[in-house]
Motif scaffolding. Structure first.
Motif, PDB file in Angstrom:
ATOM      1  N   SER A  14       0.996  -1.247  -0.118  1.00 34.89           N
ATOM      2  CA  SER A  14       0.139  -0.031  -0.019  1.00 34.89           C
ATOM      3  C   SER A  14       0.838   1.331   0.032  1.00 34.89           C
ATOM      4  CB  SER A  14      -0.726   0.092   1.281  1.00 34.89           C
ATOM      5  OG  SER A  14      -1.715   0.975   1.221  1.00 34.89           O
ATOM      6  N   SER A  17       3.848   2.100  -6.024  1.00 36.87           N
ATOM      7  CA  SER A  17       3.427   2.511  -7.541  1.00 36.87           C
ATOM      8  C   SER A  17       3.767   1.289  -8.268  1.00 36.87           C
ATOM      9  CB  SER A  17       4.248   3.744  -7.998  1.00 36.87           C
ATOM     10  OG  SER A  17       4.118   4.735  -7.067  1.00 36.87           O
ATOM     11  N   VAL A  61      -9.815   7.124  -8.609  1.00 37.19           N
ATOM     12  CA  VAL A  61      -8.329   6.909  -9.155  1.00 37.19           C
ATOM     13  C   VAL A  61      -7.852   8.275  -9.639  1.00 37.19           C
ATOM     14  CG1 VAL A  61      -8.570   4.581 -10.005  1.00 37.19           C
ATOM     15  CG2 VAL A  61      -8.602   6.370 -11.689  1.00 37.19           C
ATOM     16  N   ARG A  64      -4.166   9.850  -8.766  1.00 37.38           N
ATOM     17  CA  ARG A  64      -3.267   8.982  -8.343  1.00 37.38           C
ATOM     18  C   ARG A  64      -2.814   8.241  -9.561  1.00 37.38           C
ATOM     19  NH1 ARG A  64      -4.987   4.670  -5.416  1.00 37.38           N
ATOM     20  NH2 ARG A  64      -7.276   4.560  -6.265  1.00 37.38           N
ATOM     21  N   PHE A  65      -3.614   8.069 -10.479  1.00 38.96           N
ATOM     22  CA  PHE A  65      -3.387   7.432 -11.867  1.00 38.96           C
ATOM     23  C   PHE A  65      -3.266   8.349 -12.879  1.00 38.96           C
ATOM     24  CE2 PHE A  65      -5.364   2.858 -10.777  1.00 38.96           C
ATOM     25  CZ  PHE A  65      -4.825   2.910  -9.528  1.00 38.96           C
ATOM     26  N   MET A  80       0.284   4.089 -11.930  1.00 40.41           N
ATOM     27  CA  MET A  80      -0.362   4.031 -10.801  1.00 40.41           C
ATOM     28  C   MET A  80       0.287   4.219  -9.433  1.00 40.41           C
ATOM     29  SD  MET A  80      -2.722   0.601 -11.669  1.00 40.41           S
ATOM     30  CE  MET A  80      -1.287  -0.446 -11.492  1.00 40.41           C
ATOM     31  N   LEU A  83      -0.926   3.525  -4.329  1.00 38.02           N
ATOM     32  CA  LEU A  83      -1.817   2.321  -4.539  1.00 38.02           C
ATOM     33  C   LEU A  83      -2.607   1.970  -3.156  1.00 38.02           C
ATOM     34  CD1 LEU A  83       0.125   0.415  -7.117  1.00 38.02           C
ATOM     35  CD2 LEU A  83      -2.455   0.752  -7.227  1.00 38.02           C
ATOM     36  N   ASP A  87      -7.373  -1.035  -4.888  1.00 30.55           N
ATOM     37  CA  ASP A  87      -6.889  -1.154  -6.255  1.00 30.55           C
ATOM     38  C   ASP A  87      -6.693  -2.690  -6.815  1.00 30.55           C
ATOM     39  OD1 ASP A  87      -5.281   2.013  -5.726  1.00 30.55           O
ATOM     40  OD2 ASP A  87      -7.136   1.635  -6.562  1.00 30.55           O
ATOM     41  N   THR A  88      -6.644  -3.618  -5.944  1.00 31.54           N
ATOM     42  CA  THR A  88      -6.493  -4.902  -6.231  1.00 31.54           C
ATOM     43  C   THR A  88      -7.290  -5.258  -7.175  1.00 31.54           C
ATOM     44  OG1 THR A  88      -5.121  -5.507  -4.221  1.00 31.54           O
ATOM     45  CG2 THR A  88      -6.372  -7.094  -5.365  1.00 31.54           C
ATOM     46  N   VAL A 120      -2.384  -5.054  -4.271  1.00 30.22           N
ATOM     47  CA  VAL A 120      -2.065  -4.105  -3.230  1.00 30.22           C
ATOM     48  C   VAL A 120      -1.948  -4.710  -1.779  1.00 30.22           C
ATOM     49  CG1 VAL A 120      -1.759  -1.868  -2.515  1.00 30.22           C
ATOM     50  CG2 VAL A 120      -2.537  -2.391  -5.020  1.00 30.22           C
TER      51      VAL A 120
END
Length: 122
Positions: A14, A17, A61, A64-65, A80, A83, A87-88, A120
């Motif tokens: 967690s 990236s 996202v 972050r993305f 990404m 994370l 996000d998994t 993640v």
């Protein structure tokens, strides 16, 4: 037949990236909508980010993305950062021919990659 090949998934802690890549064999790559979807177990496939002449990000996202494309390499990327365990999922690259407009609908995309797993850990 257009082929999409993803790479770059894996296991990350967690806050970490990852960068996903998707190479396509399409000859008109620069004029197609490219997108990243994801699907977690027991959930529907959802659009994460897409790029045409503009970009789209799911609210979960944003910030972050980052989606980008290299037309010379027929490749689209998804950077990404920060994370989170949520996000998994399996991440899929998709290509939409025809209209230059971005769609959030799975069935509007014509070609799909095989998927790459992103996990993640907390």
């Amino acid at each position: 037949q257009v082929q999409l090949v993803e790479s770059g998934g894996g296991l990350v802690q967690s806050g970490g990236s990852l960068r996903l890549s998707c190479a396509t064999s399409g000859r008109t790559f620069s004029r197609t909508v490219m997108a990243w979807f994801r699907q977690a177990p027991g959930k529907e496939r959802e659009l994460v980010a897409a790029i045409s002449w503009t970009t789209y990000y799911a609210d979960s996202v944003k910030g972050r993305f980052t989606i980008s494309r290299d037309n010379a390499k027929n490749t689209v990327y998804l950077q990404m950062n920060t994370l989170k365990p949520e996000d998994t999922a399996a991440y899929y690259c998709a290509q939409k021919d025809g209209s230059w407009s971005i769609s959030t609908t799975v069935n509007d995309y014509d070609y799909w990659g095989q998927g790459t797993q992103v996990t993640v850990s907390s």
